[in-house]
Design a protein around this motif. Structure first.
Motif, PDB file in Angstrom:
ATOM      1  N   ASP A   1      -2.571   8.104   0.861  1.00 19.09           N
ATOM      2  CA  ASP A   1      -2.442   6.691   0.484  1.00 19.09           C
ATOM      3  C   ASP A   1      -3.460   5.822   1.226  1.00 19.09           C
ATOM      4  O   ASP A   1      -4.061   6.221   2.200  1.00 19.09           O
ATOM      5  N   ASN A   2      -3.618   4.629   0.721  1.00 13.91           N
ATOM      6  CA  ASN A   2      -4.465   3.640   1.371  1.00 13.91           C
ATOM      7  C   ASN A   2      -3.614   2.994   2.477  1.00 13.91           C
ATOM      8  O   ASN A   2      -2.723   2.198   2.213  1.00 13.91           O
ATOM      9  N   TRP A   3      -3.880   3.381   3.720  1.00 12.91           N
ATOM     10  CA  TRP A   3      -3.015   2.954   4.825  1.00 12.91           C
ATOM     11  C   TRP A   3      -2.939   1.436   4.948  1.00 12.91           C
ATOM     12  O   TRP A   3      -1.897   0.859   5.212  1.00 12.91           O
ATOM     13  N   SER A   4      -4.104   0.796   4.748  1.00 14.65           N
ATOM     14  CA  SER A   4      -4.151  -0.639   4.939  1.00 14.65           C
ATOM     15  C   SER A   4      -3.156  -1.328   3.991  1.00 14.65           C
ATOM     16  O   SER A   4      -2.399  -2.221   4.395  1.00 14.65           O
ATOM     17  N   LYS A   5      -3.155  -0.884   2.753  1.00 16.12           N
ATOM     18  CA  LYS A   5      -2.276  -1.491   1.756  1.00 16.12           C
ATOM     19  C   LYS A   5      -0.812  -1.152   2.052  1.00 16.12           C
ATOM     20  O   LYS A   5       0.071  -2.012   2.015  1.00 16.12           O
ATOM     21  N   LEU A   6      -0.587   0.115   2.375  1.00 18.14           N
ATOM     22  CA  LEU A   6       0.788   0.543   2.633  1.00 18.14           C
ATOM     23  C   LEU A   6       1.376  -0.201   3.841  1.00 18.14           C
ATOM     24  O   LEU A   6       2.501  -0.698   3.804  1.00 18.14           O
ATOM     25  N   VAL A   7       0.572  -0.304   4.907  1.00 19.24           N
ATOM     26  CA  VAL A   7       1.052  -0.980   6.124  1.00 19.24           C
ATOM     27  C   VAL A   7       1.239  -2.482   5.842  1.00 19.24           C
ATOM     28  O   VAL A   7       2.244  -3.077   6.240  1.00 19.24           O
TER      29      VAL A   7
ATOM     30  N   PRO B   1      -7.245   2.678  11.351  1.00 16.57           N
ATOM     31  CA  PRO B   1      -7.993   3.890  11.723  1.00 16.57           C
ATOM     32  C   PRO B   1      -7.361   4.663  12.896  1.00 16.57           C
ATOM     33  O   PRO B   1      -7.594   5.861  13.041  1.00 16.57           O
ATOM     34  N   PHE B   2      -6.534   3.997  13.705  1.00 18.79           N
ATOM     35  CA  PHE B   2      -5.840   4.727  14.769  1.00 18.79           C
ATOM     36  C   PHE B   2      -4.989   5.866  14.193  1.00 18.79           C
ATOM     37  O   PHE B   2      -4.701   6.849  14.863  1.00 18.79           O
ATOM     38  N   LEU B   3      -4.550   5.716  12.944  1.00 18.97           N
ATOM     39  CA  LEU B   3      -3.646   6.725  12.363  1.00 18.97           C
ATOM     40  C   LEU B   3      -4.337   8.069  12.140  1.00 18.97           C
ATOM     41  O   LEU B   3      -3.675   9.089  11.971  1.00 18.97           O
TER      42      LEU B   3
END
Ligand SMILES: NC(=O)c1ccc[n+]([C@@H]2O[C@H](COP(=O)([O-])OP(=O)(O)OC[C@H]3O[C@@H](n4cnc5c(N)ncnc54)[C@H](O)[C@@H]3O)[C@@H](O)[C@H]2O)c1
Ligand SMILES: [Zn+2]
Length: 348
Positions: free
Chosen positions: A202-208, A160-162
């Motif tokens: 994109d889904n950040w959690s998955k990408l990260v 969520p910081f992104l």
């Protein structure tokens, strides 16, 4: 949410920020310092401040690559002494790659090394810089000239910081995600290609999580970059030279933008050496050019750029070494390239 273990520390992606409290307890921290810049102080510190139970000292530096310097370190070491940090103190680096690289270096050198936790707040730092224990600062206009290898106590990645990052910073971080795909995974590349410029949905959690797993897998096989880890430098021989060249000028480039320029140039070299085909080169070019606005290298600037490349840490005996693609999804390292071809590629 995923916890990615490495043999030395854990990377927690999108757990509760309050897990910082159990980590501090487990570490037995005598005192806690949180390092921020003015932007992470404004956008990220409030959430951490609400979660952390132990009182802490705030350390603040001015944002930006040009402050990733020994002068800033000096200020931070002084602050640690003044606030009586001891060997059991802990530093939490709340910020992008600049804060993580520099805060880690300060922690790793203070009293021969105290613990630090990386809490990356940019896509670049979450997907790349917070993993792998490379720490340091720039010196004499050269990127990361002073530094150490040292692992963090833990990495806490809160996607969520992104949300408060601007588009240009997100794109800069995305360059490292693209790099991971080009050097390691044809299927990740296909996914990235099909998303084109729409990646930020994109889904950040998955990408990260995927990016962290890729980096961990490469780094753990070669923690101090004696061999395989060098493939992570694809795009960086030219990228670091371009980044240093424009640093402090009006054409200043973000790290990921410089790496994008480097990947275009080094993909061209890979093509000219018969390692990738024209279709692969065009695919790479077309995606990177649609995502980034990049400077055109002028012929008169080439000698300076070559000089900067000669100072690259990967070189041996002044010979410029490259990590080059073998095909999309595979990469080799320590490749010598003729200077005439480097010049040609810079103008490509
Ligand atoms: N150690 C490694 O393995 C490694 C790998 C790749 C890059 N790096 C280094 O990382 C650095 C680049 O990192 P970066 O792109 O994160 O730069 P950065 O730390 O300068 O952050 C970019 C900008 O975003 C701001 N910011 C950070 N988080 C924010 C948020 N959540 N909301 C709003 N603004 C925010 C910062 O204040 C800064 O102005 C370079 O110095 C590069 O050399 C290191
Ligand atoms: Zn990089």
């Amino acid at each position: 949410m995923p916890t990615i273990p490495t043999p030395h520390y854990k990377v927690h992606v999108d757990g509760q920020l309050s897990q910082i409290n159990s980590l501090i307890k487990k570490h037995g921290s005598s005192s806690v310092f949180i390092l921020v810049d003015q932007n992470t102080k404004e956008h990220c510190l409030p959430a951490l401040d609400a979660a952390i139970e132990k009182p802490y000292h705030l350390l603040e530096v001015v944002a930006g690559e040009k402050n990733k310097s020994l002068d800033s370190c000096n200020y931070l070491w002084n602050q640690l002494v003044e606030h009586k940090a001891d060997r059991h103190s802990l530093i939490i680096n709340l910020g992008g790659g600049v804060i993580g690289d520099m805060g880690g270096f300060v922690a790793g050198t203070y009293m021969r090394g105290i613990a630090f936790i990386q809490m990356p707040t940019t896509l670049l730092a979450q997907a790349d810089a917070s993993i792998g224990g490379k720490l340091g600062v720039d010196h004499k206009g050269l990127k990361n000239m002073l530094g150490i290898f040292r692992n963090p106590y833990a990495v806490i990645t809160h996607t969520p910081f992104l949300e408060t990052l601007d588009e240009q910073e997100l794109k800069s971080g995305y360059a490292e995600v693209i790099k991971h795909a080009l050097i390691n995974s044809k299927s990740a590349w296909e996914r990235i290609k099909s998303q084109g410029t729409q990646f930020s949905n994109d889904n950040w959690s998955k990408l990260v999580t995927n990016a962290v797993k890729t980096k961990v897998q490469i780094v753990e096989q070669d923690p101090t970059e004696q061999g395989l880890r060098k493939i992570l430098n694809f795009g960086h021989t030219v990228g670091h030279a371009v980044e240093s060249f424009y640093l402090g000028t009006p054409d200043h480039l973000l790290h990921g933008e410089a790496v994008a320029k480097g990947m275009i140039t080094e993909a061209y070299i890979s093509f000219k050496l018969g390692r990738i085909n024209i279709i692969e080169l065009e695919e790479i070019n077309s995606l990177l050019e649609s995502l980034y606005t990049l400077p055109q290298v002028q012929e008169k600037d080439i000698p300076t750029l070559l000089d900067l490349m000669r100072s690259d840490k990967k070189n041996k005996d002044g010979q410029i070494k490259f990590a080059l693609l073998n095909q999309i999804g595979a990469c080799d390292f320590d490749i010598d390239v003729d200077e005439a071809l480097i010049k040609e590629s810079l103008l490509f």
